[in-house]
Design a protein around this motif. Sequence first.
Motif, PDB file in Angstrom:
ATOM      1  N   GLY A  74       5.975  -3.295 -18.733  1.00 17.74           N
ATOM      2  CA  GLY A  74       4.756  -3.484 -19.518  1.00 17.74           C
ATOM      3  C   GLY A  74       3.525  -3.704 -18.676  1.00 17.74           C
ATOM      4  N   LYS A  75       3.689  -3.876 -17.365  1.00 23.07           N
ATOM      5  CA  LYS A  75       2.555  -4.073 -16.469  1.00 23.07           C
ATOM      6  C   LYS A  75       2.366  -2.821 -15.616  1.00 23.07           C
ATOM      7  CE  LYS A  75       1.731  -8.349 -17.684  1.00 23.07           C
ATOM      8  NZ  LYS A  75       0.496  -8.760 -18.357  1.00 23.07           N
ATOM      9  N   ASN A  76       1.128  -2.348 -15.506  1.00 26.12           N
ATOM     10  CA  ASN A  76       0.862  -1.129 -14.760  1.00 26.12           C
ATOM     11  C   ASN A  76       0.465  -1.470 -13.328  1.00 26.12           C
ATOM     12  OD1 ASN A  76       0.207   1.408 -13.874  1.00 26.12           O
ATOM     13  ND2 ASN A  76      -0.878   1.979 -15.746  1.00 26.12           N
ATOM     14  N   SER A  77       1.436  -1.491 -12.427  1.00 25.64           N
ATOM     15  CA  SER A  77       1.171  -1.842 -11.036  1.00 25.64           C
ATOM     16  C   SER A  77       0.358  -0.776 -10.329  1.00 25.64           C
ATOM     17  CB  SER A  77       2.496  -2.052 -10.282  1.00 25.64           C
ATOM     18  OG  SER A  77       3.247  -3.086 -10.874  1.00 25.64           O
ATOM     19  N   SER A  78       0.460   0.475 -10.797  1.00 19.79           N
ATOM     20  CA  SER A  78      -0.272   1.558 -10.135  1.00 19.79           C
ATOM     21  C   SER A  78      -1.777   1.399 -10.297  1.00 19.79           C
ATOM     22  CB  SER A  78       0.177   2.920 -10.668  1.00 19.79           C
ATOM     23  OG  SER A  78      -0.093   3.036 -12.046  1.00 19.79           O
ATOM     24  N   ASP A  79      -2.223   0.764 -11.397  1.00 23.22           N
ATOM     25  CA  ASP A  79      -3.658   0.505 -11.582  1.00 23.22           C
ATOM     26  C   ASP A  79      -4.182  -0.377 -10.456  1.00 23.22           C
ATOM     27  OD1 ASP A  79      -3.474   1.934 -13.866  1.00 23.22           O
ATOM     28  OD2 ASP A  79      -4.140   0.354 -15.228  1.00 23.22           O
ATOM     29  N   ALA A  80      -3.430  -1.430 -10.152  1.00 27.43           N
ATOM     30  CA  ALA A  80      -3.843  -2.353  -9.101  1.00 27.43           C
ATOM     31  C   ALA A  80      -3.882  -1.643  -7.751  1.00 27.43           C
ATOM     32  CB  ALA A  80      -2.889  -3.546  -9.042  1.00 27.43           C
ATOM     33  N   ALA A  81      -2.882  -0.797  -7.478  1.00 26.44           N
ATOM     34  CA  ALA A  81      -2.847  -0.059  -6.215  1.00 26.44           C
ATOM     35  C   ALA A  81      -4.050   0.869  -6.095  1.00 26.44           C
ATOM     36  CB  ALA A  81      -1.554   0.741  -6.120  1.00 26.44           C
ATOM     37  N   MET A  82      -4.413   1.506  -7.185  1.00 30.82           N
ATOM     38  CA  MET A  82      -5.550   2.416  -7.189  1.00 30.82           C
ATOM     39  C   MET A  82      -6.858   1.669  -6.945  1.00 30.82           C
ATOM     40  SD  MET A  82      -6.461   5.210 -10.143  1.00 30.82           S
ATOM     41  CE  MET A  82      -8.152   5.669 -10.544  1.00 30.82           C
ATOM     42  N   ILE A  83      -6.994   0.514  -7.553  1.00 34.95           N
ATOM     43  CA  ILE A  83      -8.214  -0.291  -7.372  1.00 34.95           C
ATOM     44  C   ILE A  83      -8.320  -0.782  -5.934  1.00 34.95           C
ATOM     45  CG2 ILE A  83      -9.323  -2.465  -8.024  1.00 34.95           C
ATOM     46  CD1 ILE A  83      -8.182  -1.998 -10.868  1.00 34.95           C
ATOM     47  N   ILE A  84      -7.213  -1.245  -5.356  1.00 35.66           N
ATOM     48  CA  ILE A  84      -7.223  -1.716  -3.969  1.00 35.66           C
ATOM     49  C   ILE A  84      -7.601  -0.584  -3.016  1.00 35.66           C
ATOM     50  CG2 ILE A  84      -5.763  -2.552  -2.079  1.00 35.66           C
ATOM     51  CD1 ILE A  84      -4.198  -4.142  -4.229  1.00 35.66           C
ATOM     52  N   ASP A  85      -7.014   0.598  -3.228  1.00 36.33           N
ATOM     53  CA  ASP A  85      -7.348   1.749  -2.398  1.00 36.33           C
ATOM     54  C   ASP A  85      -8.818   2.123  -2.535  1.00 36.33           C
ATOM     55  OD1 ASP A  85      -4.978   2.102  -1.138  1.00 36.33           O
ATOM     56  OD2 ASP A  85      -4.546   4.080  -1.966  1.00 36.33           O
ATOM     57  N   ALA A  86      -9.326   2.047  -3.756  1.00 32.44           N
ATOM     58  CA  ALA A  86     -10.732   2.384  -3.997  1.00 32.44           C
ATOM     59  C   ALA A  86     -11.649   1.469  -3.187  1.00 32.44           C
ATOM     60  CB  ALA A  86     -11.054   2.268  -5.483  1.00 32.44           C
ATOM     61  N   MET A  87     -11.339   0.187  -3.143  1.00 27.50           N
ATOM     62  CA  MET A  87     -12.170  -0.740  -2.390  1.00 27.50           C
ATOM     63  C   MET A  87     -12.067  -0.473  -0.887  1.00 27.50           C
ATOM     64  SD  MET A  87     -13.614  -2.133  -4.841  1.00 27.50           S
ATOM     65  CE  MET A  87     -14.660  -3.186  -3.829  1.00 27.50           C
ATOM     66  N   ASP A  88     -10.853  -0.128  -0.416  1.00 24.89           N
ATOM     67  CA  ASP A  88     -10.697   0.219   1.000  1.00 24.89           C
ATOM     68  C   ASP A  88     -11.539   1.441   1.353  1.00 24.89           C
ATOM     69  OD1 ASP A  88      -8.976  -1.865   1.496  1.00 24.89           O
ATOM     70  OD2 ASP A  88      -7.148  -0.672   1.271  1.00 24.89           O
ATOM     71  N   LEU A  89     -11.520   2.439   0.479  1.00 28.35           N
ATOM     72  CA  LEU A  89     -12.317   3.646   0.714  1.00 28.35           C
ATOM     73  C   LEU A  89     -13.809   3.339   0.648  1.00 28.35           C
ATOM     74  CD1 LEU A  89     -10.228   6.163  -1.431  1.00 28.35           C
ATOM     75  CD2 LEU A  89     -10.371   6.097   1.055  1.00 28.35           C
ATOM     76  N   LEU A  90     -14.191   2.447  -0.256  1.00 29.29           N
ATOM     77  CA  LEU A  90     -15.591   2.042  -0.360  1.00 29.29           C
ATOM     78  C   LEU A  90     -16.067   1.409   0.940  1.00 29.29           C
ATOM     79  CD1 LEU A  90     -18.231   1.359  -1.908  1.00 29.29           C
ATOM     80  CD2 LEU A  90     -17.079  -0.728  -2.708  1.00 29.29           C
ATOM     81  N   TYR A  91     -15.267   0.487   1.477  1.00 25.20           N
ATOM     82  CA  TYR A  91     -15.658  -0.227   2.695  1.00 25.20           C
ATOM     83  C   TYR A  91     -15.642   0.667   3.928  1.00 25.20           C
ATOM     84  CZ  TYR A  91     -15.118  -4.421  -0.175  1.00 25.20           C
ATOM     85  OH  TYR A  91     -15.247  -5.365  -1.161  1.00 25.20           O
ATOM     86  N   SER A  92     -14.981   1.833   3.842  1.00 25.97           N
ATOM     87  CA  SER A  92     -14.999   2.759   4.967  1.00 25.97           C
ATOM     88  C   SER A  92     -16.369   3.418   5.130  1.00 25.97           C
ATOM     89  CB  SER A  92     -13.933   3.851   4.775  1.00 25.97           C
ATOM     90  OG  SER A  92     -14.333   4.778   3.780  1.00 25.97           O
ATOM     91  N   LYS A  93     -17.165   3.382   4.058  1.00 24.75           N
ATOM     92  CA  LYS A  93     -18.528   3.948   4.046  1.00 24.75           C
ATOM     93  C   LYS A  93     -18.544   5.442   4.360  1.00 24.75           C
ATOM     94  CE  LYS A  93     -20.751  -0.438   5.170  1.00 24.75           C
ATOM     95  NZ  LYS A  93     -21.696  -1.171   6.055  1.00 24.75           N
ATOM     96  N   LYS A  94     -17.457   6.124   4.044  1.00 20.57           N
ATOM     97  CA  LYS A  94     -17.378   7.573   4.273  1.00 20.57           C
ATOM     98  C   LYS A  94     -17.723   8.379   3.012  1.00 20.57           C
ATOM     99  CE  LYS A  94     -13.717   7.269   7.784  1.00 20.57           C
ATOM    100  NZ  LYS A  94     -12.305   7.657   8.105  1.00 20.57           N
ATOM    101  N   PHE A  95     -17.828   7.696   1.881  1.00 17.72           N
ATOM    102  CA  PHE A  95     -17.985   8.403   0.619  1.00 17.72           C
ATOM    103  C   PHE A  95     -19.245   7.944  -0.114  1.00 17.72           C
ATOM    104  CE2 PHE A  95     -13.548   7.877   1.713  1.00 17.72           C
ATOM    105  CZ  PHE A  95     -13.062   9.171   1.633  1.00 17.72           C
ATOM    106  N   ASP A  96     -19.867   8.885  -0.812  1.00 25.57           N
ATOM    107  CA  ASP A  96     -21.008   8.509  -1.651  1.00 25.57           C
ATOM    108  C   ASP A  96     -20.748   8.833  -3.124  1.00 25.57           C
ATOM    109  OD1 ASP A  96     -22.888  11.154  -0.048  1.00 25.57           O
ATOM    110  OD2 ASP A  96     -21.271  11.292  -1.504  1.00 25.57           O
ATOM    111  N   ALA A  97     -19.509   9.255  -3.443  1.00 28.56           N
ATOM    112  CA  ALA A  97     -19.139   9.493  -4.838  1.00 28.56           C
ATOM    113  C   ALA A  97     -17.637   9.300  -5.011  1.00 28.56           C
ATOM    114  CB  ALA A  97     -19.534  10.902  -5.273  1.00 28.56           C
ATOM    115  N   PHE A  98     -17.270   8.725  -6.145  1.00 31.15           N
ATOM    116  CA  PHE A  98     -15.865   8.551  -6.511  1.00 31.15           C
ATOM    117  C   PHE A  98     -15.640   9.223  -7.869  1.00 31.15           C
ATOM    118  CE2 PHE A  98     -15.834   5.600  -3.155  1.00 31.15           C
ATOM    119  CZ  PHE A  98     -14.537   5.132  -2.924  1.00 31.15           C
ATOM    120  N   ALA A  99     -14.478   9.828  -8.038  1.00 31.20           N
ATOM    121  CA  ALA A  99     -14.084  10.368  -9.337  1.00 31.20           C
ATOM    122  C   ALA A  99     -12.844   9.614  -9.787  1.00 31.20           C
ATOM    123  CB  ALA A  99     -13.796  11.861  -9.245  1.00 31.20           C
TER     124      ALA A  99
END
Length: 259
Positions: A74-99
Amino acid sequence: MIDINSEKKIAVLIDAENAHYTVLDSVLKELSKHGHILVKKAYADWTADNLKNWKQPLNELAINPIQQFSYTQGKNSSDAAMIIDAMDLLYSKKFDAFALISSDSDFTKLASRLKESEIFVFGVGEKKTPIAFRNACDDFMYTEVLKERSVGKEETDTAIKKVSKPTPNEIRNKLRGDTKLVKILRGAANEYQDDEGWSFLAFCGSLIKRQYPDFSSKNYGYNTLSELIEATALFEIDRRVRDSGAIHIYIRDMRRNGA
């Protein structure tokens, strides 16, 4: 060769447990019009039987599947993994857009956080997607619309033969009967009108997208906003040629002249 320094550098993150593999090709083609996709990741517990059909499109489209076991039912662990990865990618400062490809409102906060960091956020999901997530994005695309537009020419021609094409008057009346659409168009035109009532269409389009991220002329069957506005017959249209050769489109509410 594409100059990735002159276009949006996009990271595509897919909530595979809340999306469908049949839309992936259409979605990626549409996003490619806006920039260069550098990262493509799909998150799920890939041991689940209902995701077995994802294998082929993931391979063909070079999407990296990220395995995340469901620790608790009943808990979606993949959502949390996706959010954590998104923040890692954000802090890399390599991207100016996310989909963010999902119809799940759980990603509303992520979209808002990315925008706070001046990152452009594309949202892609079904029409049932909660409005909070849609409005948290800069641009929200409906998968149903993308799928319809990707139908092959042969299928389209067959459909045209089977169904009589509506007349311009029927189309106009249908668009005019959409009170929300009319309010959006007239509201934007009113914000930018000059003393003579003319509004620069490019400014109107930008305002509409900021106010309604899920708005698109394609949702109504038109490739451009000018085509949609012309079909409504609610506005006068003036195409002005500049010294540079560029054509600027201005619109004026017909009601100004009593029409």
